[in-house]
Design a protein around this motif. Sequence first.
Motif, PDB file in Angstrom:
ATOM      1  N   LEU A 129     -26.912  53.609  48.384  1.00 24.81           N
ATOM      2  CA  LEU A 129     -26.202  53.123  47.196  1.00 24.81           C
ATOM      3  C   LEU A 129     -24.731  52.845  47.485  1.00 24.81           C
ATOM      4  N   ALA A 130     -24.189  53.551  48.445  1.00 25.12           N
ATOM      5  CA  ALA A 130     -22.765  53.345  48.780  1.00 25.12           C
ATOM      6  C   ALA A 130     -22.671  52.431  49.995  1.00 25.12           C
ATOM      7  N   LYS A 131     -21.609  51.638  50.018  1.00 24.53           N
ATOM      8  CA  LYS A 131     -21.442  50.670  51.098  1.00 24.53           C
ATOM      9  C   LYS A 131     -20.897  51.366  52.349  1.00 24.53           C
ATOM     10  N   ASP A 132     -21.414  50.970  53.530  1.00 21.47           N
ATOM     11  CA  ASP A 132     -20.843  51.500  54.782  1.00 21.47           C
ATOM     12  C   ASP A 132     -19.383  51.069  54.885  1.00 21.47           C
ATOM     13  N   LEU A 133     -18.575  51.920  55.505  1.00 25.87           N
ATOM     14  CA  LEU A 133     -17.151  51.587  55.670  1.00 25.87           C
ATOM     15  C   LEU A 133     -16.862  51.278  57.128  1.00 25.87           C
ATOM     16  N   SER A 134     -16.003  50.306  57.383  1.00 25.47           N
ATOM     17  CA  SER A 134     -15.573  50.064  58.767  1.00 25.47           C
ATOM     18  C   SER A 134     -14.124  49.611  58.771  1.00 25.47           C
ATOM     19  N   ARG A 135     -13.465  49.894  59.879  1.00 24.22           N
ATOM     20  CA  ARG A 135     -12.043  49.540  59.999  1.00 24.22           C
ATOM     21  C   ARG A 135     -11.759  49.124  61.436  1.00 24.22           C
ATOM     22  N   ASN A 136     -11.024  48.014  61.625  1.00 27.30           N
ATOM     23  CA  ASN A 136     -10.639  47.555  62.967  1.00 27.30           C
ATOM     24  C   ASN A 136      -9.157  47.781  63.184  1.00 27.30           C
ATOM     25  N   CYS A 137      -8.773  48.010  64.419  1.00 26.49           N
ATOM     26  CA  CYS A 137      -7.357  48.181  64.757  1.00 26.49           C
ATOM     27  C   CYS A 137      -7.154  47.599  66.159  1.00 26.49           C
ATOM     28  N   GLU A 138      -6.250  46.641  66.283  1.00 22.02           N
ATOM     29  CA  GLU A 138      -5.981  46.060  67.603  1.00 22.02           C
ATOM     30  C   GLU A 138      -4.915  46.872  68.319  1.00 22.02           C
ATOM     31  N   PHE A 139      -5.120  47.118  69.602  1.00 30.30           N
ATOM     32  CA  PHE A 139      -4.044  47.695  70.421  1.00 30.30           C
ATOM     33  C   PHE A 139      -3.754  46.731  71.562  1.00 30.30           C
ATOM     34  N   ILE A 140      -2.596  46.893  72.170  1.00 29.16           N
ATOM     35  CA  ILE A 140      -2.121  45.891  73.128  1.00 29.16           C
ATOM     36  C   ILE A 140      -2.139  46.476  74.540  1.00 29.16           C
ATOM     37  N   VAL A 141      -2.672  45.712  75.473  1.00 29.90           N
ATOM     38  CA  VAL A 141      -2.713  46.142  76.870  1.00 29.90           C
ATOM     39  C   VAL A 141      -1.725  45.300  77.665  1.00 29.90           C
ATOM     40  N   HIS A 142      -0.845  45.970  78.409  1.00 32.69           N
ATOM     41  CA  HIS A 142       0.052  45.284  79.341  1.00 32.69           C
ATOM     42  C   HIS A 142      -0.464  45.545  80.743  1.00 32.69           C
ATOM     43  N   CYS A 143      -0.469  44.511  81.574  1.00 30.93           N
ATOM     44  CA  CYS A 143      -0.935  44.722  82.948  1.00 30.93           C
ATOM     45  C   CYS A 143       0.106  45.551  83.698  1.00 30.93           C
ATOM     46  N   GLN A 144      -0.328  46.175  84.770  1.00 28.49           N
ATOM     47  CA  GLN A 144       0.591  47.028  85.542  1.00 28.49           C
ATOM     48  C   GLN A 144       1.721  46.161  86.094  1.00 28.49           C
ATOM     49  N   PRO A 145       2.978  46.599  85.940  1.00 27.40           N
ATOM     50  CA  PRO A 145       4.095  45.805  86.473  1.00 27.40           C
ATOM     51  C   PRO A 145       3.971  45.667  87.987  1.00 27.40           C
ATOM     52  N   GLN A 146       4.339  44.484  88.484  1.00 22.45           N
ATOM     53  CA  GLN A 146       4.252  44.297  89.938  1.00 22.45           C
ATOM     54  C   GLN A 146       5.425  44.997  90.619  1.00 22.45           C
TER      55      GLN A 146
END
Length: 297
Positions: A129-146
């Motif tokens: 009877l109740a709706k499933d809940l979902s949540r998205n969150c973006e995180f940022i990846v930086h490549c290893q500095p050269q």
Amino acid sequence: MSVTLDIRLKRANKVYHEGETVAGVIVLACKEAMQHHGISLSMEGLVNLQLSSKSVGVFEAFYNSVKPIQLISCNIEVAKAGKIPGGKTEIPFEFPLLTKGNKVLYETYHGVFVNIQYTLRCDMKRSLLAKDLSRNCEFIVHCQPQKAKVVPTPVNFSITPDTLQNIRERSSLPKFLIKGHLDATNCVISQPLTGELVVENSDVPIKSIELQLVRVETCGCAEGYARDATEIQNIQIAEGDVCHGLPIPIYMVFPRLFTCPTLETTNFKVEFEVNVVIVLHDDHLITENFPLKLCRV
């Protein structure tokens, strides 16, 4: 009964490097105790490739190679089916940012035909009877500095009617001489692109001088490649007929997420260029193009 679900990361800037731990809390808020059928959290890193409309008919074989490329994927059960008390509940979580096998974590990049994105997704299953809940969150990846130092490669340029390409009637062009330099075309992504430009002379008054940052995205496979250039940003550095002989500073900050270190893989490439665009009063457009190599140090 209202319930809110949120994902909060411990780092305010949400920036992580390969090998680090992505940590945070799942926040649940409800007025009274609530039954649920389990809470799960997944982490995913994907490269989404897309074809421009002009390439769709040309490369039928592309549809197999343009599938999303999965860089990272893992899933954890945060809570088994049960009850959540009323009020605010915080459930901590940790994910190691590690790839499986020999895959590489490319830097987060939001483009037009190439998109590299890392997301956390929390799902809470509830009764019928109740709706499933979902949540998205973006995180940022930086490549290893050269580790190596970036050697700046300054470029001097001189624009005259004779240096222009793709001209049908060169004789009809007004006479002009524009000189200048870029301090480096090997650029550190966290530092601005700098240089200067001088209008030595021009028969026709100048309307505007602009800097145009362009991304060149290539998607492809053995059957062929689709290469598309699109504008990221355009900055006007001079308006109107500027004083001749006066140095005009060139200064452009690379926008976050819309640029990334220059990237070349078997399925796609992300490269960058800058155009110096001079618009004359008779609407002649003079463009000088400079390829850039971006890196992180």
